[in-house]
Design an enzyme around this catalytic site. Structure first.
Site, PDB file in Angstrom:
ATOM      1  N   GLU A 116       2.593   8.975 -31.776  1.00  0.00           N
ATOM      2  CA  GLU A 116       1.574   7.983 -32.089  1.00  0.00           C
ATOM      3  C   GLU A 116       2.022   7.059 -33.212  1.00  0.00           C
ATOM      4  OE1 GLU A 116      -2.088   9.932 -33.045  1.00  0.00           O
ATOM      5  OE2 GLU A 116      -1.969  11.245 -31.297  1.00  0.00           O
ATOM      6  N   CYS A 138       1.886   2.396 -39.300  1.00  0.00           N
ATOM      7  CA  CYS A 138       2.065   3.793 -39.670  1.00  0.00           C
ATOM      8  C   CYS A 138       2.852   4.442 -38.530  1.00  0.00           C
ATOM      9  CB  CYS A 138       0.692   4.440 -39.815  1.00  0.00           C
ATOM     10  SG  CYS A 138       0.776   6.210 -40.096  1.00  0.00           S
ATOM     11  N   CYS A 146       4.740  18.787 -35.772  1.00  0.00           N
ATOM     12  CA  CYS A 146       5.017  19.065 -37.183  1.00  0.00           C
ATOM     13  C   CYS A 146       5.038  20.575 -37.393  1.00  0.00           C
ATOM     14  CB  CYS A 146       3.923  18.446 -38.047  1.00  0.00           C
ATOM     15  SG  CYS A 146       4.237  18.541 -39.817  1.00  0.00           S
ATOM     16  N   CYS A 169      -0.797  22.210 -41.885  1.00  0.00           N
ATOM     17  CA  CYS A 169      -1.917  22.014 -42.811  1.00  0.00           C
ATOM     18  C   CYS A 169      -3.213  22.269 -42.028  1.00  0.00           C
ATOM     19  CB  CYS A 169      -1.907  20.602 -43.374  1.00  0.00           C
ATOM     20  SG  CYS A 169      -0.376  20.230 -44.269  1.00  0.00           S
ATOM     21  N   CYS A 214      -5.205  19.278 -40.327  1.00  0.00           N
ATOM     22  CA  CYS A 214      -4.447  18.222 -39.633  1.00  0.00           C
ATOM     23  C   CYS A 214      -4.337  18.479 -38.135  1.00  0.00           C
ATOM     24  CB  CYS A 214      -3.057  18.123 -40.254  1.00  0.00           C
ATOM     25  SG  CYS A 214      -2.015  16.887 -39.473  1.00  0.00           S
ATOM     26  N   GLY A 254       4.337  14.264 -38.180  1.00  0.00           N
ATOM     27  CA  GLY A 254       5.575  14.847 -38.690  1.00  0.00           C
ATOM     28  C   GLY A 254       5.712  14.773 -40.194  1.00  0.00           C
ATOM     29  N   GLU A 255       6.686  15.518 -40.699  1.00  0.00           N
ATOM     30  CA  GLU A 255       6.965  15.551 -42.134  1.00  0.00           C
ATOM     31  C   GLU A 255       8.319  14.850 -42.360  1.00  0.00           C
ATOM     32  OE1 GLU A 255       5.702  16.247 -45.179  1.00  0.00           O
ATOM     33  OE2 GLU A 255       7.735  15.754 -45.824  1.00  0.00           O
ATOM     34  N   SER A 281       5.286   9.415 -46.973  1.00  0.00           N
ATOM     35  CA  SER A 281       4.293  10.416 -47.328  1.00  0.00           C
ATOM     36  C   SER A 281       4.840  11.814 -47.061  1.00  0.00           C
ATOM     37  CB  SER A 281       3.026  10.179 -46.507  1.00  0.00           C
ATOM     38  OG  SER A 281       2.037  11.112 -46.844  1.00  0.00           O
ATOM     39  N   SER A 319       0.923  14.234 -50.489  1.00  0.00           N
ATOM     40  CA  SER A 319      -0.330  14.788 -49.979  1.00  0.00           C
ATOM     41  C   SER A 319      -0.673  16.004 -50.827  1.00  0.00           C
ATOM     42  CB  SER A 319      -0.156  15.195 -48.511  1.00  0.00           C
ATOM     43  OG  SER A 319       0.223  14.068 -47.771  1.00  0.00           O
ATOM     44  N   LEU A 320      -1.507  15.781 -51.819  1.00  0.00           N
ATOM     45  CA  LEU A 320      -1.816  16.857 -52.760  1.00  0.00           C
ATOM     46  C   LEU A 320      -3.037  17.652 -52.279  1.00  0.00           C
ATOM     47  CD1 LEU A 320      -0.817  18.060 -55.417  1.00  0.00           C
ATOM     48  CD2 LEU A 320      -2.318  16.469 -56.638  1.00  0.00           C
ATOM     49  N   HIS A 321      -4.139  16.961 -52.085  1.00  0.00           N
ATOM     50  CA  HIS A 321      -5.345  17.526 -51.457  1.00  0.00           C
ATOM     51  C   HIS A 321      -5.999  18.702 -52.176  1.00  0.00           C
ATOM     52  CE1 HIS A 321      -4.383  14.843 -48.247  1.00  0.00           C
ATOM     53  NE2 HIS A 321      -3.496  15.588 -47.654  1.00  0.00           N
ATOM     54  N   ASN A 336     -10.927  13.433 -42.043  1.00  0.00           N
ATOM     55  CA  ASN A 336     -11.271  13.085 -40.660  1.00  0.00           C
ATOM     56  C   ASN A 336     -11.611  14.340 -39.882  1.00  0.00           C
ATOM     57  OD1 ASN A 336     -10.840  10.173 -40.349  1.00  0.00           O
ATOM     58  ND2 ASN A 336      -8.766  10.681 -40.994  1.00  0.00           N
ATOM     59  N   CYS A 345      -3.818  10.487 -37.503  1.00  0.00           N
ATOM     60  CA  CYS A 345      -2.638  11.242 -37.124  1.00  0.00           C
ATOM     61  C   CYS A 345      -2.912  12.406 -36.164  1.00  0.00           C
ATOM     62  CB  CYS A 345      -2.026  11.690 -38.437  1.00  0.00           C
ATOM     63  SG  CYS A 345      -1.216  13.204 -38.588  1.00  0.00           S
TER      64      CYS A 345
HETATM   65  N1  SAH Z   1       3.675  15.111 -43.328  1.00  0.00           N
HETATM   66  C1  SAH Z   1       3.392  14.007 -44.200  1.00  0.00           C
HETATM   67  C2  SAH Z   1       2.970  12.742 -43.480  1.00  0.00           C
HETATM   68  C3  SAH Z   1       2.070  12.850 -42.283  1.00  0.00           C
HETATM   69  S1  SAH Z   1       0.367  13.216 -42.508  1.00  0.00           S
HETATM   70  C4  SAH Z   1       2.367  14.403 -45.244  1.00  0.00           C
HETATM   71  O1  SAH Z   1       1.896  15.524 -45.200  1.00  0.00           O
HETATM   72  O2  SAH Z   1       2.105  13.613 -46.140  1.00  0.00           O
HETATM   73  C5  SAH Z   1      -0.309  11.753 -43.217  1.00  0.00           C
HETATM   74  C6  SAH Z   1      -1.460  12.013 -44.159  1.00  0.00           C
HETATM   75  O3  SAH Z   1      -2.663  12.341 -43.445  1.00  0.00           O
HETATM   76  C7  SAH Z   1      -1.215  13.166 -45.110  1.00  0.00           C
HETATM   77  O4  SAH Z   1      -1.668  12.831 -46.392  1.00  0.00           O
HETATM   78  C8  SAH Z   1      -2.086  14.251 -44.493  1.00  0.00           C
HETATM   79  O5  SAH Z   1      -2.369  15.279 -45.404  1.00  0.00           O
HETATM   80  C9  SAH Z   1      -3.276  13.448 -44.054  1.00  0.00           C
HETATM   81  N2  SAH Z   1      -4.179  14.104 -43.114  1.00  0.00           N
HETATM   82  C10 SAH Z   1      -3.888  14.950 -42.113  1.00  0.00           C
HETATM   83  N3  SAH Z   1      -5.009  15.347 -41.471  1.00  0.00           N
HETATM   84  C11 SAH Z   1      -6.033  14.726 -42.075  1.00  0.00           C
HETATM   85  C12 SAH Z   1      -7.445  14.724 -41.871  1.00  0.00           C
HETATM   86  N4  SAH Z   1      -8.020  15.457 -40.930  1.00  0.00           N
HETATM   87  N5  SAH Z   1      -8.186  13.937 -42.682  1.00  0.00           N
HETATM   88  C13 SAH Z   1      -7.617  13.178 -43.643  1.00  0.00           C
HETATM   89  N6  SAH Z   1      -6.308  13.151 -43.886  1.00  0.00           N
HETATM   90  C14 SAH Z   1      -5.517  13.918 -43.124  1.00  0.00           C
END
Ligand code: SAH
Length: 339
Positions: A83, A96, A103, A107, A110, A150-151, A182, A205-207, A281, A324
């Site tokens: 995508e 993007c 991946c 997470c 995701c 992907g990462e 990212s 991506s800290l979260h 999301n 994503c």
């Molecule tokens: N692997 C990389 C890049 C791809 S994900 C990374 O982890 O940064 C792109 C971004 O979308 C990351 O910040 C990821 O944590 C975030 N993401 C994934 N699923 C999500 C969701 N359901 N809601 C909001 N952000 C999300």
């Protein structure tokens, strides 16, 4: 291949060196076959097509949002799907792109992780996403974010080569300051990237503000914890002079409490940083809820009063499942999304 590499190959094939630049320019303008390279002789086009391939990135499905965002599902040469999302901002078009098919990082919030990992993308397949979207939409992209499936730092060599190619003056000529990468926090690679002193924006991506929450939602945190990750980020900022962008998906009752904001602002103190808050999301099966508007506002206020700049990311393309992994997941699940 880089321009130098094409030149070397062409020379050993007995072709003139300047042909390499012609072919390089065509490819980077988004031409998908040698046949279309009309300033080459017919015989040469046939010879090239016998010896070389241009990895295909074809539009399999396309959705256009009310806000103009376009979500692409692309098909690659081996039938795998990825995508990309094309977004229109006041400063131009951003895309993007994906760096892997699927991946490995898993997470918990995701959609991409849910469908597992198939393979790395090669640099041509990363470039191809931009080129195919540009040709299809009839626009020129000025910004690229490696934030799709992907990462990127788990496909490090190919991503570096992609960066070299996409910024090449004879190609798309997109400068590093217009590119964001990212990562979920592959710490060893952040150090390596820092030492290259590229001017791209590192998005992390800290979260979560601490290991307890982060290890629950992001398995990578069990390999490199928050303290190790933030130490690498400080090093990156010092080496490159660039501010780090932190992504923080706000999940109701999981990481969106006021004390999380306080802990986060303490951890980021003294680092040139910006926090991007994203209401999480919806992804089927995760059970996570978006934070309320009020929680988001409070979080920003606490961060800012702790001396940390923060913004809530504007949502684009929510009516077309632009985030994503959402579309590929449906496609694989066979929910009638075949294009
Ligand atoms: N692997 C990389 C890049 C791809 S994900 C990374 O982890 O940064 C792109 C971004 O979308 C990351 O910040 C990821 O944590 C975030 N993401 C994934 N699923 C999500 C969701 N359901 N809601 C909001 N952000 C999300």
């Amino acid at each position: 291949m880089t321009l130098d590499e094409i030149e070397k190959h062409f020379q050993s094939d007995g072709l003139q060196k300047f042909r390499a630049k012609q072919v390089f320019r065509w490819i980077h303008r988004g031409v998908g076959s040698f046949e279309e390279m009309t300033d080459l002789s017919k015989a040469l086009r046939i010879q090239l097509a016998q010896q070389y391939v241009i990895p295909p990135v074809k539009v399999l499905q396309k959705r256009v949002s009310r806000d103009g965002t376009i979500k692409y599902l692309f098909r690659l040469g081996d039938g795998e799907c990825i995508e990309s999302v094309l977004m229109c901002y006041h400063h131009g078009y951003s895309i993007c792109i994906s760096t892997q098919v699927g991946c490995k990082m898993n997470c918990s919030f995701c959609a991409t992780g849910q469908s597992g990992f198939s393979r790395n993308l090669c640099p041509a397949e990363m470039l191809g996403q931009i080129q195919t979207a540009q040709v299809d939409a009839g626009v020129r992209v000025s910004n690229v974010v490696l934030m799709g499936m992907g990462e990127p730092l788990d496909n490090y060599e190919n991503v570096l080569r992609f960066l070299e190619l996409v910024s090449h003056p004879e190609g798309m000529n997109i400068g590093m300051r217009h590119i964001s990468l990212s990562t979920c926090g592959i710490v060893d690679r952040i150090y390596e990237l820092a030492d290259r002193k590229l001017q791209l924006t590192l998005s992390v991506s800290l979260h979560a503000p601490n290991d307890e929450i982060r290890s629950r939602t992001m398995p990578v945190n069990r390999r490199w914890n928050v303290a190790q990750l933030l130490k690498a980020c400080r090093y990156y900022a010092k080496q490159t002079g660039r501010r780090i962008s932190f992504e923080y998906a706000m999940i109701g009752g999981v990481n969106d409490m006021e004390w999380c904001a306080r802990e986060l602002s303490r951890s980021l103190r003294g680092m040139p940083a910006h926090v991007n808050l994203i209401p999480v999301n919806d992804v089927t099966g995760t059970g996570y809820q978006k934070s309320s508007g009020e929680a988001l506002k409070r979080f920003v206020d606490v961060l800012e009063s702790g001396g940390c700049t923060a913004t809530v990311r504007r949502t684009l393309g929510s009516d077309i499942e632009a985030s994503c992994g959402q579309l590929r997941g449906k496609y694989k699940g066979g929910n009638g999304y075949e294009g």
